[in-house]
Scaffold this motif. Structure first.
Motif, mmCIF file in Angstrom:
data_model
loop_
_atom_site.group_PDB
_atom_site.id
_atom_site.type_symbol
_atom_site.label_atom_id
_atom_site.label_comp_id
_atom_site.label_asym_id
_atom_site.label_seq_id
_atom_site.Cartn_x
_atom_site.Cartn_y
_atom_site.Cartn_z
ATOM 1 N N GLY A 5 -18.782 -9.888 -12.079
ATOM 2 C CA GLY A 5 -17.446 -9.492 -12.528
ATOM 3 C C GLY A 5 -17.535 -8.386 -13.533
ATOM 4 O O GLY A 5 -16.721 -7.469 -13.571
ATOM 5 N N GLY A 6 -18.620 -8.422 -14.353
ATOM 6 C CA GLY A 6 -18.762 -7.356 -15.322
ATOM 7 C C GLY A 6 -19.009 -6.027 -14.671
ATOM 8 O O GLY A 6 -18.580 -4.989 -15.164
ATOM 9 N N GLY A 7 -19.739 -6.028 -13.512
ATOM 10 C CA GLY A 7 -19.999 -4.780 -12.804
ATOM 11 C C GLY A 7 -18.723 -4.112 -12.333
ATOM 12 O O GLY A 7 -18.578 -2.899 -12.392
ATOM 13 N N PHE A 8 -17.761 -4.902 -11.845
ATOM 14 C CA PHE A 8 -16.493 -4.336 -11.370
ATOM 15 C C PHE A 8 -15.659 -3.802 -12.514
ATOM 16 O O PHE A 8 -14.850 -2.903 -12.340
ATOM 17 N N TYR A 20 -13.246 -1.362 -9.999
ATOM 18 C CA TYR A 20 -12.315 -2.108 -9.136
ATOM 19 C C TYR A 20 -11.044 -1.300 -8.852
ATOM 20 O O TYR A 20 -10.451 -1.395 -7.781
ATOM 21 N N ILE A 21 -10.662 -0.448 -9.837
ATOM 22 C CA ILE A 21 -9.481 0.394 -9.619
ATOM 23 C C ILE A 21 -9.791 1.479 -8.593
ATOM 24 O O ILE A 21 -8.974 1.783 -7.696
ATOM 25 N N LEU A 22 -10.962 2.063 -8.672
ATOM 26 C CA LEU A 22 -11.361 3.110 -7.737
ATOM 27 C C LEU A 22 -11.436 2.568 -6.308
ATOM 28 O O LEU A 22 -11.002 3.218 -5.351
ATOM 29 N N ILE A 23 -11.989 1.324 -6.173
ATOM 30 C CA ILE A 23 -12.056 0.718 -4.834
ATOM 31 C C ILE A 23 -10.660 0.482 -4.285
ATOM 32 O O ILE A 23 -10.364 0.711 -3.104
ATOM 33 N N GLY A 24 -9.735 0.050 -5.115
ATOM 34 C CA GLY A 24 -8.359 -0.182 -4.674
ATOM 35 C C GLY A 24 -7.686 1.095 -4.208
ATOM 36 O O GLY A 24 -6.961 1.120 -3.194
ATOM 37 N N ILE A 25 -7.898 2.195 -4.947
ATOM 38 C CA ILE A 25 -7.306 3.484 -4.561
ATOM 39 C C ILE A 25 -7.854 3.945 -3.224
ATOM 40 O O ILE A 25 -7.107 4.412 -2.347
ATOM 41 N N ALA A 26 -9.169 3.795 -3.034
ATOM 42 C CA ALA A 26 -9.777 4.220 -1.770
ATOM 43 C C ALA A 26 -9.239 3.410 -0.601
ATOM 44 O O ALA A 26 -8.925 3.933 0.474
ATOM 45 N N GLY A 27 -9.082 2.091 -0.781
ATOM 46 C CA GLY A 27 -8.549 1.244 0.289
ATOM 47 C C GLY A 27 -7.116 1.611 0.648
ATOM 48 O O GLY A 27 -6.740 1.645 1.825
ATOM 49 N N ALA A 28 -6.308 1.892 -0.397
ATOM 50 C CA ALA A 28 -4.912 2.279 -0.131
ATOM 51 C C ALA A 28 -4.833 3.594 0.624
ATOM 52 O O ALA A 28 -3.986 3.777 1.514
ATOM 53 N N ALA A 29 -5.731 4.537 0.290
ATOM 54 C CA ALA A 29 -5.736 5.831 0.975
ATOM 55 C C ALA A 29 -6.086 5.665 2.451
ATOM 56 O O ALA A 29 -5.480 6.275 3.336
ATOM 57 N N VAL A 30 -7.098 4.816 2.725
ATOM 58 C CA VAL A 30 -7.487 4.588 4.123
ATOM 59 C C VAL A 30 -6.345 3.943 4.901
ATOM 60 O O VAL A 30 -6.024 4.319 6.036
#
Length: 450
Positions: A5-8, A20-30
């Protein structure tokens, strides 16, 4: 779990945004890109499948998602279209598919019906039901063995006549195809215009221009009082209009059209007593070079030419005989066959000949005519009658000549297509099948034509 959890939660090098925010943005873009691509695909597919709406000079063309062939020139002759009278192209639908009506509803229609349609307006059953008040009896303006004709009012307030063909042993299908293919594109001021059609399931309907003064039969044989509103002048106008309409079918079209059912109920009138020929359900098209066509004998008893009744060989001279009977009917106010009359008067043609032969020329006139025509005018009309019913079909005049005879613009008959010399008597112009001795009145009072 804590280290994961600390890594995210750790900040990244991209603008210091946590992982975790960057992963969410990438998923929304896809996801957004995928939805956009799917929407574009669906829109392009919808455009390909959407039918194209076509128009031409004759009105709205049925729209379809099938192959459409645009043809012009000689193909127009399939409808009896005179290229001298019109130009352009027509649309023929050549494959089965879905056809959209003007109201936006869709119907599947047999390809054999739509194969040569494309000149007129496509109507749906719903449209015609609304126009006629649900095919109400109060809107019936005519009926017979062919079906029922209704008065209809369209949403644009135009008035039409809707013929609902009875489906008796596929007769409706035959009449529908004959009227559409033979006279669909024909336009003449003395022919009732066919505006459109409806073909849904077994139902076959034809939509015509509306004539607001009924038909000639109603005015000749209906209860109009002691004096008919049909004066001699009006009667001759109706006869001339009818002759001109038939002349166009016989002489103005290639191939020519033989109506085959000329009678008073098929002559429609407007408020100015202009006449138009209607009902082409029995019409036949004579192909190029054809002098006649062999058919099953059809028509109305009393109007049918004797040679056609005996042989089944049909050509335009059959229409000319029928017109001669119609003219006798117009002059006398009598039905072609009337079993209520004495035996010698049942058949109009025989009675008419007998009256002229026994010096009772004026007695053939309808007694409801108030102002009688001049003797010269009456005898001209009688001569036309006699020429039209000549037992030798080849000696009957053409319809164009008949129109000129009735108008009095020229000598009433051209023998062998040559102008008659001055000083020729009415007696000399009688049909060869009529013995001069049977017409003593005409022999005594010879009329010299100019």
């Amino acid at each position: 779990m804590g280290s994961a959890g600390g890594g995210f939660m750790e900040k990244t090098e991209v603008l210091g945004i946590r992982l975790y925010i960057l992963i969410g943005i990438a998923g929304a873009a896809v996801l957004t890109g995928g939805l956009t691509a799917l929407l574009l695909y669906l829109r392009s597919s919808s455009r390909r499948d959407r039918p194209t709406r076509l128009k031409n000079s004759s009105g709205l063309i049925p729209t379809c998602s099938m192959e459409i062939v645009v043809a012009g020139g000689g193909a127009g002759k399939k409808f009896g279209w005179n290229e001298k009278e019109g130009s352009g192209s027509y649309v023929g639908i050549v494959k089965e598919g879905v056809v959209n009506g003007a109201a936006g509803s869709s119907r599947s229609t047999p390809p054999e019906i739509l194969g040569h349609i494309g000149w007129g307006r496509w109507y749906t059953i719903e449209e015609l039901e609304m126009a006629t008040g649900g095919f109400s009896e109060r809107n019936v303006i005519g009926e017979g063995g062919y079906g029922v004709v209704y008065r209809g009012v369209l949403p644009d307030f135009s008035v039409v006549a809707v013929k609902n063909l009875l489906n008796k042993k596929s007769q409706a299908e035959k009449e529908f195809k004959v009227e559409v293919e033979a006279i669909g594109r024909v336009r003449h001021k003395n022919l009732v215009g066919l505006l459109g059609y409806c073909a849904e399931g077994p139902r076959r309907m034809l939509v015509y221009e509306y004539m607001d003064n009924g038909n000639l039969e109603q005015w000749l044989h209906g209860d109009v009082g002691p004096f008919s509103p049909l004066t001699w002048e009006i009667r001759m106008k109706i006869a001339i209009d009818t002759a001109k309409g038939l002349a166009y079918l016989h002489e103005g079209l290639e191939p020519k059209v033989v109506h085959r059912d000329i009678k008073s109920s098929n002559i429609l009138l407007d408020k100015q007593w202009n006449a138009k020929v209607s009902d082409f359900g029995l019409a036949k098209v004579l192909g190029p070079g054809s002098n006649f066509v062999t058919t099953r004998v059809m028509g109305t008893f009393g109007y049918v030419a004797p040679e056609y009744a005996s042989t089944g060989l049909l050509n335009e001279s059959s229409d000319i005989y029928s017109f001669g009977v119609l003219l006798m009917e117009i002059i006398s106010g009598r039905n072609p066959v009337d079993y209520r009359r004495p035996s010698g008067e049942v058949n109009l043609v025989e009675w008419f000949r007998g009256m002229v032969g026994s010096k009772q020329v004026e007695d053939v006139l309808d007694p409801s005519i108030q102002v009688l025509p001049s003797p010269r005018t009456l005898k001209r009309a009688l001569l036309v009658c006699l020429r039209c019913i000549d037992s030798d079909a080849q000696k009957r005049p053409k319809m164009g000549q008949i129109a000129h005879m009735l108008e009095g613009d020229e000598f009433p008959y051209r023998l062998e297509h040559r102008s008659a010399p001055r000083g020729v008597s009415l007696l000399e112009c009688l049909p060869a099948s009529v013995a001069p001795a049977r017409f003593p009145l005409l022999a005594e009072k010879t009329i010299m034509w100019r």
